[in-house]
Design an enzyme around this catalytic site. Sequence first.
Site, short mmCIF file in Angstrom:
data_model
loop_
_atom_site.label_atom_id
_atom_site.label_comp_id
_atom_site.label_asym_id
_atom_site.label_seq_id
_atom_site.Cartn_x
_atom_site.Cartn_y
_atom_site.Cartn_z
CE LYS A 47 0.16 -4.00 8.07
NZ LYS A 47 -0.29 -3.98 6.69
CG ASP A 64 4.14 -3.23 7.43
OD1 ASP A 64 4.00 -2.04 7.09
OD2 ASP A 64 3.47 -4.17 6.95
O1 C5P Z 1 10.36 -3.60 3.60
P1 C5P Z 1 9.86 -4.94 3.24
O2 C5P Z 1 10.95 -5.96 3.11
O3 C5P Z 1 8.77 -5.42 4.14
O4 C5P Z 1 9.18 -4.80 1.82
C1 C5P Z 1 8.91 -5.90 1.02
C2 C5P Z 1 8.88 -5.47 -0.43
O5 C5P Z 1 7.78 -4.58 -0.67
C3 C5P Z 1 10.10 -4.67 -0.85
O6 C5P Z 1 11.12 -5.51 -1.29
C4 C5P Z 1 9.56 -3.82 -1.97
O7 C5P Z 1 9.52 -4.57 -3.16
C5 C5P Z 1 8.13 -3.54 -1.54
N1 C5P Z 1 7.97 -2.24 -0.89
C6 C5P Z 1 7.98 -1.08 -1.66
N2 C5P Z 1 7.82 0.12 -1.06
C7 C5P Z 1 7.61 0.22 0.28
C8 C5P Z 1 7.59 -0.94 1.08
C9 C5P Z 1 7.77 -2.17 0.47
O8 C5P Z 1 8.15 -1.14 -2.89
N3 C5P Z 1 7.42 1.43 0.83
#
Ligand code: C5P
Length: 298
Positions: free
Chosen positions: A20, A149
């Site tokens: 993406k 994602d």
């Molecule tokens: O959700 P995911 O594990 O992919 O996100 C990785 C990191 O990115 C999270 O631990 C967080 O620190 C940050 N993040 C965030 N806000 C979001 C998505 C991700 O702060 N909306």
Amino acid sequence: MNDALTLTDAGDIQGKAYAKINLALSIKGKRADGYHEMDMLMAKVSLFDEIEVQRLDGSEESQLILSGSPEESLTGGDNLILKAHRAVEKAVGRRLPCRYFLNKKIPIAAGLGGGSSDAASAIEAVNKLYGLGLSRERLHEIAAAVGSDMPFFLFSGRGNVVRAMGRGIDLVETGAKLNAHVIIIKPCEGLSTGEVFALYKDFMGENPDIGGFLEAIRRPDFKAMKRCGGNSLFPAALSLRPKVAGAIDALYQKGALYAAMTGSGPSVFGLYDDKTACKAAFLALKERYGEMFACEII
Ligand code: C5P
């Protein structure tokens, strides 16, 4: 089932896990749960990993067999495919042994969602292979618990730009289609999403106009996209990887109508409305950037 995955005569699942790009990414603030409040426009591109999934006998252990990218980090238990697999097993309360073959082409830690796309394909595949019949809501819940994602990859219809809000998991099909040729450049070493988000408060700057950008897609009007677009995480990523800015400039110099960083970087993309112009830019930049791809929004 996602039309990128098909059931073979042998009863296996085979298909493509697409990357993406975040056409524009805006951060609205920090949430009580520690995540950031997002507003972004996302689209799939025709750069993909190949995935194949076989159902194993009950006594066997699930495994991942990797080819393509040599990155060792992809093979360990931390791999998002195996995490997603375990999340499905936990949700249904039983073992669902599978063997995953992954031919990796999408660069990792690049802002292209490759790992999330692979893992979303895994969830779909195991749901299908074991006839679990998990509802859309349940799949969304499992996917969101694995990564922000993930729901996008499970549910976005092809050809439509998707608006993702909240943590990034509240999805709206905009119905807007953007026909564009795309060059993607990963100009340097990868970045950790968490690390880039952690720096955001120290490097605030760009704040794209998502509504304006969406209107610009609908016309389509690339000049307006350039005016309204951008990525709120760009200054934070730039502080860690200065080469990101040069790659965006290089795309503009080579005729891109709009260029920006995708996700938390460091990959950048340039959009072209003309295939010949895109190809010429690709050839001109090939010497300078090792990790570069020409593809299309799908
Ligand atoms: O959700 P995911 O594990 O992919 O996100 C990785 C990191 O990115 C999270 O631990 C967080 O620190 C940050 N993040 C965030 N806000 C979001 C998505 C991700 O702060 N909306």
